[in-house]
Scaffold this motif. Structure first.
Motif, PDB file in Angstrom:
ATOM      1  N   ALA A 343       0.829  -1.209   0.000  1.00 40.48           N
ATOM      2  CA  ALA A 343       0.000   0.000   0.000  1.00 40.48           C
ATOM      3  C   ALA A 343       0.862   1.257   0.000  1.00 40.48           C
ATOM      4  O   ALA A 343       0.558   2.238  -0.703  1.00 40.48           O
ATOM      5  N   TYR A 344       1.932   1.230   0.775  1.00 35.95           N
ATOM      6  CA  TYR A 344       2.833   2.391   0.865  1.00 35.95           C
ATOM      7  C   TYR A 344       3.413   2.715  -0.506  1.00 35.95           C
ATOM      8  O   TYR A 344       3.436   3.882  -0.944  1.00 35.95           O
ATOM      9  N   LEU A 345       3.885   1.692  -1.228  1.00 33.63           N
ATOM     10  CA  LEU A 345       4.525   1.917  -2.525  1.00 33.63           C
ATOM     11  C   LEU A 345       3.507   2.264  -3.603  1.00 33.63           C
ATOM     12  O   LEU A 345       3.774   3.103  -4.476  1.00 33.63           O
ATOM     13  N   SER A 391      11.803  -4.760   9.871  1.00 37.01           N
ATOM     14  CA  SER A 391      11.359  -3.408   9.519  1.00 37.01           C
ATOM     15  C   SER A 391      11.718  -3.055   8.086  1.00 37.01           C
ATOM     16  O   SER A 391      12.555  -3.707   7.446  1.00 37.01           O
ATOM     17  N   VAL A 392      11.066  -2.011   7.610  1.00 44.58           N
ATOM     18  CA  VAL A 392      11.334  -1.436   6.294  1.00 44.58           C
ATOM     19  C   VAL A 392      11.875  -0.031   6.502  1.00 44.58           C
ATOM     20  O   VAL A 392      11.287   0.762   7.248  1.00 44.58           O
ATOM     21  N   ILE A 393      12.995   0.272   5.855  1.00 43.26           N
ATOM     22  CA  ILE A 393      13.526   1.630   5.849  1.00 43.26           C
ATOM     23  C   ILE A 393      13.497   2.112   4.414  1.00 43.26           C
ATOM     24  O   ILE A 393      14.080   1.478   3.526  1.00 43.26           O
ATOM     25  N   VAL A 394      12.796   3.198   4.172  1.00 43.11           N
ATOM     26  CA  VAL A 394      12.731   3.778   2.829  1.00 43.11           C
ATOM     27  C   VAL A 394      13.832   4.822   2.730  1.00 43.11           C
ATOM     28  O   VAL A 394      13.924   5.722   3.577  1.00 43.11           O
ATOM     29  N   VAL A 395      14.666   4.700   1.696  1.00 43.14           N
ATOM     30  CA  VAL A 395      15.840   5.580   1.590  1.00 43.14           C
ATOM     31  C   VAL A 395      15.997   6.084   0.167  1.00 43.14           C
ATOM     32  O   VAL A 395      15.359   5.576  -0.775  1.00 43.14           O
ATOM     33  N   GLU A 396      16.875   7.072   0.020  1.00 44.24           N
ATOM     34  CA  GLU A 396      17.292   7.504  -1.304  1.00 44.24           C
ATOM     35  C   GLU A 396      18.826   7.616  -1.286  1.00 44.24           C
ATOM     36  O   GLU A 396      19.419   8.101  -0.314  1.00 44.24           O
TER      37      GLU A 396
END
Length: 401
Positions: A343-345, A391-396
């Motif tokens: 859902a987040y993506l 966990s999920v870490i969203v990064v750039e």
């Protein structure tokens, strides 16, 4: 390659054919083979020449332009030292004032070439007859290099006037499977370490997965990565160990080289970095840094900490320039769950996702299929443990200067 084909390749006709072949193209190989046979060339010679053309094409990533004048075997090429790394090996011997090196288990001769190019006398020893023949061809331009078909353990180093040894033991079985236990190397690690009693200036190439418990205390152990890929570990003794006892990581990329190290016993347990909560930035250490047990030293350099005591991700409050890790800016984080992640993506119209992971059993390709993403945007996610939870870490990614 059978003896007949090898003999044909080494003949004037075979060498001329190799020189005339165009750059290797898999899609054109069959047509080219048929054309050469139609001209009356021996089918075995044609097959052998095209195999060498294919291997030379692959070898350019290791040997550059020199690959076009060398001969290879599949297994020999896979195990051969990259030219950039071999040059580093050779420089150790030259800087130590070595005069005559025995390269035991020389393979196709890559390290011997690098040492001979610096003017060192080299005795290249190889047990396999075909490989020794190819090494002779590859070393033909160096008058101070000699190839000997022999068992590396039976060479009389004193009689040959050897003042330094480089050994690259076989780390594969006859079927091609990798060997990880140093006791199963050929020759085994203990036998090679025993050479120090004859020649103190000893260098050994070992697999990067070698455990610290297998290392002598008084050696300098260096792990090397090339463009982010860990390619080997080396053990250095005597005058070759200019850094003294300890462990280091050498990172090579293009013309740049960076070293991070820690002195002390090479077999010591790595220093443990502190663990704390996720900060604004995340750093993924180079594999050589991890293998060398130097994550704590890296964390100290960039004023960071681990997210988990058993996982090699370093987090910081601010951005840092470092060649020893890939840096990311943290955008978001949450507990792992397939529905929540999907859902987040999807909400952000992410169609392509790069998945990094440590400390989790998730298989990225399977997860990517389960997410079923569509959209014009890209994202990078890190799957790991935070506060003991998956966990999920969203990064750039941070751009390197």
């Amino acid at each position: 390659m059978d003896r007949r084909t090898l003999s044909q390749l080494l003949s004037p006709e075979g060498w001329a054919l190799l020189a005339q072949l165009p750059p290797y193209d898999e899609e054109q190989a069959l047509r080219l083979s048929e054309g050469l046979r139609a001209r009356g060339l021996d089918p075995d010679l044609v097959a052998g020449a095209l195999t060498q053309s294919r291997l030379r094409n692959r070898a350019r990533s290791k040997f550059g332009e020199f690959a076009g004048e060398m001969l290879f075997t599949e297994s020999g090429l896979e195990q051969a030292t990259r030219l950039a790394v071999a040059a580093r090996h050779a420089r150790r011997y030259a800087d130590a004032g070595v005069q005559h090196v025995a390269d035991l288990g020389c393979g196709l001769g890559g390290d011997a070439m690098a040492m001979a190019a610096l003017g060192l006398r080299v005795l290249a020893v190889e047990l396999d007859e075909e490989t020794a023949t190819l090494a002779t061809v590859n070393l033909r331009a160096f008058e101070h290099a000699q190839v000997r078909l022999a068992d590396a353990t039976e060479v009389d180093l004193a009689a040959d006037g050897i003042d330094a040894v480089f050994a690259d033991p076989a780390r594969r079985t006859r079927s091609g499977a990798r060997v990880f236990d140093p006791r199963a190397y050929s020759p085994d690690l203990d036998t090679l370490l025993g050479l120090r009693h004859q020649v103190p200036n000893l260098g050994l190439k070992v697999g990067p997965g070698i455990p610290y418990t297998a290392l002598p205390s008084q050696t300098h152990a260096q792990w090397i990565s090339v463009d982010g890929n860990v390619v080997e570990a080396g053990l250095w003794f005597g005058d070759l160990a200019t850094e003294g006892a300890g462990r280091s990581a050498l990172l090579l990329s293009g013309e740049s080289a960076h070293v991070i190290s820690a002195p002390g016993d090479a077999d010591a347990r790595p220093v443990q970095a502190p663990a704390a909560d996720l900060g604004a930035y995340l750093y993924e250490p180079d594999g050589a840094v991890i293998r060398a047990g130097l994550v704590a030293q890296l964390a100290e350099r960039i004023e960071g900490h681990l997210l988990d005591e058993s996982i090699a991700y370093v987090s910081t409050a601010s951005a840092h320039e470092t060649p020893f890790a890939v840096g990311y800016r943290v955008l978001d984080s949450f507990d792992f769950g397939l529905k929540r992640l999907r859902a987040y993506l999807r909400t952000r119209e992410v169609g392509r996702v790069t998945i990094k992971k440590r400390g989790t059993a998730v298989v990225p390709d399977q997860l990517r299929q389960q997410l079923g993403l569509r959209g014009p945007n890209e994202a990078t996610i890190v799957l790991t443990r935070l506060r003991g939870k998956q966990s999920v870490i969203v990064v750039e990614p941070l751009t390197r200067g």
